[in-house]
Design a protein around this motif. Sequence first.
Motif, PDB file in Angstrom:
ATOM      1  N   ARG A   7      -6.655  -0.825  -6.271  1.00 33.84           N
ATOM      2  CA  ARG A   7      -6.216  -0.208  -7.533  1.00 33.84           C
ATOM      3  C   ARG A   7      -5.202   0.897  -7.270  1.00 33.84           C
ATOM      4  O   ARG A   7      -4.253   1.085  -8.046  1.00 33.84           O
ATOM      5  N   GLU A  10      -2.036  -0.804  -6.789  1.00 33.54           N
ATOM      6  CA  GLU A  10      -1.527  -1.273  -8.076  1.00 33.54           C
ATOM      7  C   GLU A  10      -0.826  -0.144  -8.828  1.00 33.54           C
ATOM      8  O   GLU A  10       0.230  -0.355  -9.444  1.00 33.54           O
ATOM      9  N   ARG A  30      -4.239 -10.251  -9.385  1.00 34.83           N
ATOM     10  CA  ARG A  30      -4.876 -10.086 -10.688  1.00 34.83           C
ATOM     11  C   ARG A  30      -4.882 -11.393 -11.476  1.00 34.83           C
ATOM     12  O   ARG A  30      -4.970 -11.375 -12.704  1.00 34.83           O
TER      13      ARG A  30
END
Length: 296
Positions: A7, A10, A30
Amino acid sequence: MTPEALRSAEHFISRNARLIDRHRFAYHFRSGSAAPIRSALESYRNVDGGYGNGLDPDLRGHGSQPAAVVVALRYLDELGAVPRDIADGVGRYLTSITRDSGGVPPVLPTARHTEAAPAYREAHDFAGALEPTATLVGLMHRHRICHAWRDRATAFCWTRIASLRWTDPDEAVALCTFLENVPDRRRAEAEFQRLAPAMRAVIETDPAAAGDVHRPLDLAARPDHIARRLFTDEEVAGDLDGLLGRWSADGGWDITWDSWAVSARNEWRGMLTVRHLKTLRDYGRLSADVPAVRTG
């Protein structure tokens, strides 16, 4: 690499990467669709069938360049089959810039008149070269792209490879792409074995080494890659540990070479972050609960 770390990567991609690399992250990690990647890639494509417009971050000009076509084919390679119209366009473009030898250079003289990295703007040798020709040919063979340019360039690659006694890291990547995918497997295996010591010699196997060096995973990005045989299990494991150790606190990986432009550095960082995450996934270093890549 934990879900929390992914994350963080990301967030880095969202803050810094180009739209096309944001879509690539979504596709690989994803369960995103391939369609947005293809749409974004189309904006870099020119009417001559080649690619430019900054697809290679170090080539900012509009005109098509062989190095940018390499980036395009590598991106398309991640998605599956290369569409026929794109394959035909690439073949047409490469035919138009091919030297008498049958190969193409990394960049054309037009790079001198555009915004580009110093290595490209100061280039003076525009003869056909194994890098990028071998990469282009290898990817075309991988996707069974039949074109007269591919066949002529294949002969060029075989001739140049037969005369090789030494190489450099970038050329070694191109060689592996060609030798992994060319149909003549007996000849490819023989040349791989002959050139293995030279290719290994230009790769840094010390995980603690700093600076602009090429490492085992730069050649063997997947466990089933032909170049994986060049390195021991311990060397690959050490490089995977080193890759995780070089992950930055901002969530991305940084470049190891001097940057000539802030925009280029940020774009390379986005590309490298997706690339390194894919390598970690393929070698089983990502958490098991990362969503699978969509196949439909």
